[in-house]
Design an enzyme around this catalytic site. Structure first.
Site, PDB file in Angstrom:
ATOM      1  N   SER A  54       0.847  -1.185   0.000  1.00  0.00           N
ATOM      2  CA  SER A  54       0.000   0.000   0.000  1.00  0.00           C
ATOM      3  C   SER A  54       0.888   1.243   0.000  1.00  0.00           C
ATOM      4  O   SER A  54       1.651   1.449  -0.936  1.00  0.00           O
ATOM      5  CB  SER A  54      -0.954  -0.031   1.206  1.00  0.00           C
ATOM      6  N   THR A  55       0.829   2.055   1.039  1.00  0.00           N
ATOM      7  CA  THR A  55       1.607   3.298   1.083  1.00  0.00           C
ATOM      8  C   THR A  55       3.101   2.997   0.980  1.00  0.00           C
ATOM      9  O   THR A  55       3.645   2.232   1.773  1.00  0.00           O
ATOM     10  CB  THR A  55       1.326   4.059   2.393  1.00  0.00           C
ATOM     11  N   HIS A  74      -2.612  -0.950  -3.254  1.00  0.00           N
ATOM     12  CA  HIS A  74      -3.759  -0.094  -2.978  1.00  0.00           C
ATOM     13  C   HIS A  74      -3.623   1.215  -3.752  1.00  0.00           C
ATOM     14  O   HIS A  74      -2.750   2.032  -3.448  1.00  0.00           O
ATOM     15  CB  HIS A  74      -3.848   0.221  -1.479  1.00  0.00           C
ATOM     16  N   MET A  91      -0.208   0.940   5.228  1.00  0.00           N
ATOM     17  CA  MET A  91      -0.997   1.137   6.438  1.00  0.00           C
ATOM     18  C   MET A  91      -1.946  -0.029   6.666  1.00  0.00           C
ATOM     19  O   MET A  91      -2.354  -0.714   5.730  1.00  0.00           O
ATOM     20  CB  MET A  91      -1.821   2.422   6.321  1.00  0.00           C
ATOM     21  N   ASP A 120      -4.180  -5.231   5.922  1.00  0.00           N
ATOM     22  CA  ASP A 120      -4.617  -6.010   4.766  1.00  0.00           C
ATOM     23  C   ASP A 120      -3.539  -7.031   4.401  1.00  0.00           C
ATOM     24  O   ASP A 120      -2.360  -6.700   4.291  1.00  0.00           O
ATOM     25  CB  ASP A 120      -4.893  -5.080   3.586  1.00  0.00           C
TER      26      ASP A 120
END
Length: 227
Positions: A48-49, A75, A168, A171
């Site tokens: 993600s991030t 993401h 973050m 997941d």
């Protein structure tokens, strides 16, 4: 980090969702799951991030001859994953593309889930097909790392190499537990020191099902040792 890759903002607070995995019941699973180097292998990545930069570091170190497909959930909102795939493709020996519904997974190709779609895998005969949908409304993220990992339980003849990288939240942790309960899996988490945000890898590590914790620059080498 090379120019052209989306660079997320540092300094954001991460959620504490990983804490719910710290005391989870794992059915007495041992993280050193037997690994028989099955003929068929598949690599599954979730991030993600900070993910675009991490993906660039890992994918550009994988050889064109790699004997496995790579399936990725990053993401991102709709419209951004295709440009990410094109950018990574221009830098990598392997082929990197945005996944298309119904296509057959091929060795030496990385498939990035389109923003706004869950990516699942469905076996048919000796082939594995991509299935894109928006049907699961319970997931916080779309695409979802958990749903990608959980769908891999249907690939009974495949060894799975799972990679959880910077991001973050948590997941991927639920999906990792499902995979380790059902199949041959080796799981790699990105180290805290090399993450932009340590949430997703920390949650995965908290399950006690991670086999290797590596700095991002060492993840490709770790993947290759299991092939």
């Amino acid at each position: 980090m090379n120019k052209g890759i989306i660079n997320p903002l540092k300094g954001k607070k991460t959620t504490n969702l990983y804490e719910k995995y710290s005391n989870i019941e794992l059915n007495n699973l041992d993280k050193s799951t037997n690994w028989n180097h099955l003929t068929n292998q598949i690599i599954l990545m979730g991030t993600s991030t900070g993910g675009p930069g991490a993906l660039q570091t890992v994918l550009t170190k994988l050889p064109e001859s790699i004997r496995a497909p790579i399936v990725i959930v990053q993401h991102m909102p709709p419209g951004f994953t295709k440009s990410l795939a094109n950018r990574l493709n221009s830098l990598s020996e392997i082929t990197v593309k945005e996944a298309v519904d119904g296509e057959i997974l091929q060795n030496g190709t990385a498939y990035i889930a389109p923003g706004g779609y869950h990516l699942k895998m469905r076996p048919f005969s000796t082939k594995v097909f991509v299935q894109l949908d928006k049907t699961n409304k319970e997931c916080i993220h779309c695409p979802s790392v958990d749903l990608l990992f959980e769908s891999a339980t249907s690939l009974k003849e495949y060894g799975k190499i799972v990679v959880v990288m910077t991001g973050m939240g948590s997941d991927g942790s639920r999906g990792l537990i499902t995979l380790k309960n059902s199949d041959q899996v080796k799981a790699i988490a990105q180290s805290k020191e090399s993450c932009i945000v340590y949430g997703m890898p920390k949650a995965a590590i908290a399950t006690n099902l991670i086999d290797d914790i590596e700095n991002v620059e060492n993840i490709a080498e770790t993947i290759l040792k299991y092939l």
